[in-house]
Scaffold this active site. Sequence first.
Site, mmCIF file in Angstrom:
data_model
loop_
_atom_site.group_PDB
_atom_site.id
_atom_site.type_symbol
_atom_site.label_atom_id
_atom_site.label_comp_id
_atom_site.label_asym_id
_atom_site.label_seq_id
_atom_site.Cartn_x
_atom_site.Cartn_y
_atom_site.Cartn_z
ATOM 1 N N LEU A 59 0.757 -1.215 0.009
ATOM 2 C CA LEU A 59 0.108 0.132 -0.147
ATOM 3 C C LEU A 59 0.833 1.116 0.022
ATOM 4 C CD1 LEU A 59 -2.785 -0.906 2.440
ATOM 5 C CD2 LEU A 59 -2.406 -1.703 0.030
ATOM 6 N N GLY B 210 0.967 -5.299 1.225
ATOM 7 C CA GLY B 210 -0.112 -5.386 0.250
ATOM 8 C C GLY B 210 0.515 -6.166 -0.820
ATOM 9 N N ASN C 26 3.659 -7.658 6.764
ATOM 10 C CA ASN C 26 4.474 -7.118 7.989
ATOM 11 C C ASN C 26 3.824 -5.993 8.523
ATOM 12 O OD1 ASN C 26 4.999 -6.058 5.269
ATOM 13 N ND2 ASN C 26 6.944 -5.122 6.117
ATOM 14 N N GLU C 27 2.478 -5.704 8.242
ATOM 15 C CA GLU C 27 1.890 -4.742 8.895
ATOM 16 C C GLU C 27 2.207 -4.426 10.152
ATOM 17 O OE1 GLU C 27 0.409 -6.688 6.715
ATOM 18 O OE2 GLU C 27 -0.292 -5.343 5.283
#
Lengths: 300, 300, 300
Positions: C109, C154, C178-179
């Site tokens: 993202l 994303g 890995n957000e």
Amino acid sequence: MLFYIVLLYCCSLAGVLSQLSIHSRHGRECVSPCFSLQQRNNSTSPKIKVDLDNSTGVAVLRMQSPPVNSLSLDFLTEFCINLEKLEMDKSCRGLIITSTLSKVFSAGLDIMEMYGKSPERCGEFWKAVQEMWLKLYGSNMATIAAINGSSPAGGCLMSIGCDYRIMADNPRYSIGLNETQLGIVAPFWFKDTLVNTVGNRAAELSLELGLLYSAPDALKIGLVDQLVPEDQVLSTAQDTMSKWLAVPDHITKSMMRKQTIDKLLSNREADITNFVSFITKDSIQRSLRMYLEMLKSRKA
Amino acid sequence: MLFYIVLLYCCSLAGVLSQLSIHSRHGRECVSPCFSLQQRNNSTSPKIKVDLDNSTGVAVLRMQSPPVNSLSLDFLTEFCINLEKLEMDKSCRGLIITSTLSKVFSAGLDIMEMYGKSPERCGEFWKAVQEMWLKLYGSNMATIAAINGSSPAGGCLMSIGCDYRIMADNPRYSIGLNETQLGIVAPFWFKDTLVNTVGNRAAELSLELGLLYSAPDALKIGLVDQLVPEDQVLSTAQDTMSKWLAVPDHITKSMMRKQTIDKLLSNREADITNFVSFITKDSIQRSLRMYLEMLKSRKA
Amino acid sequence: MLFYIVLLYCCSLAGVLSQLSIHSRHGRECVSPCFSLQQRNNSTSPKIKVDLDNSTGVAVLRMQSPPVNSLSLDFLTEFCINLEKLEMDKSCRGLIITSTLSKVFSAGLDIMEMYGKSPERCGEFWKAVQEMWLKLYGSNMATIAAINGSSPAGGCLMSIGCDYRIMADNPRYSIGLNETQLGIVAPFWFKDTLVNTVGNRAAELSLELGLLYSAPDALKIGLVDQLVPEDQVLSTAQDTMSKWLAVPDHITKSMMRKQTIDKLLSNREADITNFVSFITKDSIQRSLRMYLEMLKSRKA
């Protein structure tokens, strides 16, 4: 029959066998001088010791209730009170659970809590078991089990309630939800926690056969995450914890576990009723008495 | 097109190929003298042989319906009657399922039950397939599949309906829910049983590609639990069964499988309707006829 | 704090690091001359290139939005329009997604879509992210990710939205949701897709720690299906696709994924509201500004 099964269970505990015994809360219920002695010690000293390092935000909870860290009502109550204190302490972000005893992490639920007790008392005990799991599996802290000895049944439940499991690399130590071997059915939330950890098929095999896994086998199926030499279990847990605490927060954990926790929360009373009606059956109580008498004669 | 796909399927069955054929219940439906001959044999002899050892409490169910133990309506009916008898017999606690045929455990659903039949008859057939799975997956007995040959499609369903799978260590034998290769979608309860056995991702790959796994590959993904030399499949199953029967009881099994079984029970009629409307489609029937004619010409 | 965490994240991307940057849709929002330049290029050229081979029915979708194929609103809109076109084109049965950029599949993202934007705009962006996943995970085409570079966050979501993942066998390339490392909680449908792919426990560990896996490690946990030399990623995807297209149809896929997709469909608005209220928080916006200023000073 429960009798010979419990025997099997003892045998499978190998290293712990020579020490395995049953203890009770009150001196008059003790089945041998040995237990009585231990009881007196326990009544005056805490079964759990907690050290919180304020510089790191990591607490180490040491179980120190000989001979095998049995999960009695007293033990569970003390455990939950400690957990709740840490949970409310903003300075504490990580919890490591380990044992001060040689060769055993925890031998699981205290059989004396299930023998000759009133339904009310059995219900109180089971509620405490639920509470221990609810607090641990749903903790906002990062939690690591530093498993420095065998960890059957309830000891395994406590381990898989944590976020990460480090076990001593010793094939004589075993871990598993072996309740079936004891003639007891693991309740659905034991099962759910195990499925979440090792997957459906390994959980099915494990529960249907009441399997205890040696440390290397436990690693293979993912029941523990890592094996290290026995004298490095705690230090590895400390190192690992610092990695967990470097991660911003743990909302993810709640997302992963909420459904499993909610299932018990909305069935808590029925689960207690089930347990009490099962454990107070004449047949089960007879088997427990035979088992206790066998232990007594072994001691004599 | 179903035509070339079934061809692929045959090819993938390798060892079974030379024997693979279609048989029907009535002589007049036979598509070649060869089938007719087999049919006469089948009509007078049982397709299943059961031996219960009262000293061990273990029954061995042998499928003996040449050429490939196809799951016809007759076969399934006989299978279910036998299972029900054993289930009600308190002296029987364990069931081993195996085949008397060389190289094949079961080739799965009998295609002749799906070709040129009335919707009523197709529905009756599908209900029998459901019944077989419901009885097996939900059995109170400990169940072991002694897979001594290839086991595609319905044969695989039967295998994963058991508690444990021991397969002949022969890379020419294969197992898998390969319905997709036949242009048929595995129903949801085939899928659920596979997911319960090998996990979601392996099941997804397996079903989307209609994969057949060689015995060694099946072990790798957990579709079978153990490989042994071909002549030790049954004896290993017997040894394994004695371990299962040493465990007190199997309430745990019902806890693990109840949800999956209830899903079919509450959708049984809709599932039959789905199957019947799919299989009686003109396009599917045309493909089946082409397939049968191809088989006839190969035999000629 | 998001600040140092994003830094960690950059470090973990290793090979991509030197190129990692933030770009925006409008020149005036650019944070450095470098981005501005890239923006001018992007505004006149499509971010995605699609080639459909009518003889095979296979489309190759190439992401070509330097420097790192960030998933901006523009990018996602273009992606979804292309997907929809292919979906409606009966001659197209298979889709391969890959990148024209060196070392990166997609960095995920676009952070600029989350910084200093109105709630309405943030909501529009998140709806586009949902749409990308819904279209991809629910596609009727066979879909293969040809992952020829790093694929965090994303980019990983896009990969696990496909039916099959082939990754370049290069340990410097990483993939993962890995957000968490970025201070962002992966929404439930990211989590569900990951659980469907690698199982509950690996997903739990992965999400709680925000792990990025090197290509070999990703293969080990099943996050990708196959590793091949970098220059063979696309050709292997083509070969694999021909096997997928040999299978009659993909109703099975819908059966496997319907429940997961329906869960987002029935919670779509709430999911947008959650995202918007989280990302527009002052604390989160402050962290993003610090991160952007750090990037600016690095460039200067």
